[in-house]
Design a protein around this motif. Sequence first.
Motif, PDB file in Angstrom:
ATOM      1  N   TYR A   7       0.848  -1.201   0.000  1.00 56.37           N
ATOM      2  CA  TYR A   7       0.000   0.000   0.000  1.00 56.37           C
ATOM      3  C   TYR A   7       0.881   1.248   0.000  1.00 56.37           C
ATOM      4  O   TYR A   7       0.682   2.178  -0.797  1.00 56.37           O
ATOM      5  CB  TYR A   7      -0.917  -0.025   1.223  1.00 56.37           C
ATOM      6  CG  TYR A   7      -1.931   1.092   1.292  1.00 56.37           C
ATOM      7  CD1 TYR A   7      -3.250   0.893   0.897  1.00 56.37           C
ATOM      8  CD2 TYR A   7      -1.578   2.362   1.780  1.00 56.37           C
ATOM      9  CE1 TYR A   7      -4.188   1.916   0.977  1.00 56.37           C
ATOM     10  CE2 TYR A   7      -2.504   3.387   1.852  1.00 56.37           C
ATOM     11  CZ  TYR A   7      -3.811   3.157   1.451  1.00 56.37           C
ATOM     12  OH  TYR A   7      -4.736   4.177   1.525  1.00 56.37           O
ATOM     13  N   ARG A  14       1.336   4.175  -2.764  1.00 52.84           N
ATOM     14  CA  ARG A  14       1.104   5.569  -2.372  1.00 52.84           C
ATOM     15  C   ARG A  14       2.242   6.462  -2.856  1.00 52.84           C
ATOM     16  O   ARG A  14       2.023   7.617  -3.259  1.00 52.84           O
ATOM     17  CB  ARG A  14       0.945   5.660  -0.844  1.00 52.84           C
ATOM     18  CG  ARG A  14       0.963   7.057  -0.258  1.00 52.84           C
ATOM     19  CD  ARG A  14      -0.149   7.928  -0.830  1.00 52.84           C
ATOM     20  NE  ARG A  14      -0.030   9.300  -0.340  1.00 52.84           N
ATOM     21  CZ  ARG A  14       0.730  10.236  -0.902  1.00 52.84           C
ATOM     22  NH1 ARG A  14       1.456   9.951  -1.977  1.00 52.84           N
ATOM     23  NH2 ARG A  14       0.758  11.452  -0.407  1.00 52.84           N
ATOM     24  N   TRP A  22       1.978   8.210  -6.302  1.00 55.89           N
ATOM     25  CA  TRP A  22       1.148   9.392  -6.503  1.00 55.89           C
ATOM     26  C   TRP A  22       2.039  10.638  -6.520  1.00 55.89           C
ATOM     27  O   TRP A  22       3.153  10.610  -6.010  1.00 55.89           O
ATOM     28  CB  TRP A  22       0.107   9.491  -5.381  1.00 55.89           C
ATOM     29  CG  TRP A  22      -1.116   8.668  -5.652  1.00 55.89           C
ATOM     30  CD1 TRP A  22      -1.183   7.308  -5.740  1.00 55.89           C
ATOM     31  CD2 TRP A  22      -2.439   9.152  -5.892  1.00 55.89           C
ATOM     32  NE1 TRP A  22      -2.456   6.915  -6.015  1.00 55.89           N
ATOM     33  CE2 TRP A  22      -3.261   8.018  -6.110  1.00 55.89           C
ATOM     34  CE3 TRP A  22      -3.021  10.421  -5.917  1.00 55.89           C
ATOM     35  CZ2 TRP A  22      -4.623   8.135  -6.374  1.00 55.89           C
ATOM     36  CZ3 TRP A  22      -4.379  10.538  -6.181  1.00 55.89           C
ATOM     37  CH2 TRP A  22      -5.161   9.401  -6.413  1.00 55.89           C
ATOM     38  N   GLU A  69      -2.984  13.296   2.262  1.00 54.40           N
ATOM     39  CA  GLU A  69      -3.730  12.184   2.848  1.00 54.40           C
ATOM     40  C   GLU A  69      -4.684  12.753   3.891  1.00 54.40           C
ATOM     41  O   GLU A  69      -4.239  13.397   4.852  1.00 54.40           O
ATOM     42  CB  GLU A  69      -2.785  11.181   3.512  1.00 54.40           C
ATOM     43  CG  GLU A  69      -1.765  10.570   2.555  1.00 54.40           C
ATOM     44  CD  GLU A  69      -2.433   9.777   1.447  1.00 54.40           C
ATOM     45  OE1 GLU A  69      -3.167   8.825   1.754  1.00 54.40           O
ATOM     46  OE2 GLU A  69      -2.226  10.136   0.268  1.00 54.40           O
ATOM     47  N   HIS A  82      -7.269  10.305  -0.742  1.00 51.13           N
ATOM     48  CA  HIS A  82      -6.043  10.816  -1.361  1.00 51.13           C
ATOM     49  C   HIS A  82      -6.454  12.021  -2.210  1.00 51.13           C
ATOM     50  O   HIS A  82      -7.236  11.877  -3.161  1.00 51.13           O
ATOM     51  CB  HIS A  82      -5.387   9.738  -2.225  1.00 51.13           C
ATOM     52  CG  HIS A  82      -5.334   8.395  -1.559  1.00 51.13           C
ATOM     53  ND1 HIS A  82      -4.443   8.095  -0.545  1.00 51.13           N
ATOM     54  CD2 HIS A  82      -6.090   7.289  -1.738  1.00 51.13           C
ATOM     55  CE1 HIS A  82      -4.644   6.850  -0.151  1.00 51.13           C
ATOM     56  NE2 HIS A  82      -5.636   6.347  -0.850  1.00 51.13           N
ATOM     57  N   LEU A  84      -5.947   4.026  -4.184  1.00 51.28           N
ATOM     58  CA  LEU A  84      -4.642   4.211  -4.822  1.00 51.28           C
ATOM     59  C   LEU A  84      -4.622   3.744  -6.274  1.00 51.28           C
ATOM     60  O   LEU A  84      -3.697   4.082  -7.020  1.00 51.28           O
ATOM     61  CB  LEU A  84      -3.570   3.450  -4.032  1.00 51.28           C
ATOM     62  CG  LEU A  84      -3.281   3.973  -2.624  1.00 51.28           C
ATOM     63  CD1 LEU A  84      -2.306   3.056  -1.896  1.00 51.28           C
ATOM     64  CD2 LEU A  84      -2.734   5.400  -2.671  1.00 51.28           C
ATOM     65  N   PHE A  92      -3.597   5.896  -9.439  1.00 53.93           N
ATOM     66  CA  PHE A  92      -2.289   6.568  -9.463  1.00 53.93           C
ATOM     67  C   PHE A  92      -1.866   6.968 -10.868  1.00 53.93           C
ATOM     68  O   PHE A  92      -1.146   7.955 -11.044  1.00 53.93           O
ATOM     69  CB  PHE A  92      -1.206   5.683  -8.816  1.00 53.93           C
ATOM     70  CG  PHE A  92      -0.813   4.470  -9.610  1.00 53.93           C
ATOM     71  CD1 PHE A  92       0.170   4.543 -10.581  1.00 53.93           C
ATOM     72  CD2 PHE A  92      -1.419   3.243  -9.386  1.00 53.93           C
ATOM     73  CE1 PHE A  92       0.547   3.423 -11.318  1.00 53.93           C
ATOM     74  CE2 PHE A  92      -1.054   2.122 -10.108  1.00 53.93           C
ATOM     75  CZ  PHE A  92      -0.068   2.212 -11.088  1.00 53.93           C
TER      76      PHE A  92
END
Length: 275
Positions: free
Chosen positions: A10, A14, A17, A23, A36, A57, A60
């Motif tokens: 995860y 992240r 991005w 966040e 996000h 996510l 992205f």
Amino acid sequence: MSPSAFDLVYDELRARWPESTEERDVATPYGPTRVHVYGRADGSPLLLLPGGSATGLVWFANAPALGRRYRVHAVDLLGDAGRTERRGAPLKSADDLESWLDALMDGLGLARTHLCGHSYGAWLAVRYALHAPQRVARLALVDPTQVFAGFRPGYLLRALPTLIRPSEARARAFLSWETADAHPDEAWQRLYALATTVPGRKFVTGGRPRTADLRMPVLVLLAEHSRAHHAGKVADRARRTLAHGEVALLPTATHHSLPLTAPDQLNERLMDFLG
């Protein structure tokens, strides 16, 4: 406590991005919701709802382009794996999901937004657009499931082992079968497979929503090679039932390879529609 394999991948995704992504953990009666947030501060808001096991996510590959025009809010779904926590009011029905999204939008300060969902997230997006049409400017549905048609029996049979006895290996095998030659991002495939093993997940589903009652403009983007349903039949039904709809096929795409493969194509279609 050391981070789980799911937490590690995860965090890996992240990091894909844009650096300025925020966040936010937004308080709701059902627990804090992870969002996000990326994009121009003065951009029109765009709320993104992912498919099951995908987490927020998954967008992205879309966020950098979308964020140049919109204020993007990508959500970890309530009841699914991710950083959204389920506590407080019980999650029992689709009505609860609608109330959760009401509270989430209030917490984000969004009186009105463009709304886009993929798969299960598209079903939820339609439910919400019918529940609170005054809060949805335009609605985009990316290979929606249980909206215009049911699942193919063969798809359900392939998914059954993962549903009954979840494991990373079973989820990877199922994903490999459905995505065929689309080759989704490897880190995201690991995230999806590990998400199926996270304990305590609870998906709330319901009947097909009355899409003929949608009054805002609707875009339906369908994966040409989706194994979840027959894209042509879904397209025909969407064209017949939507009062203000447009439908397009995304060539080479499969159900689970969206929205992260061929993102330029999806982004272009989406931005043309949202304006």
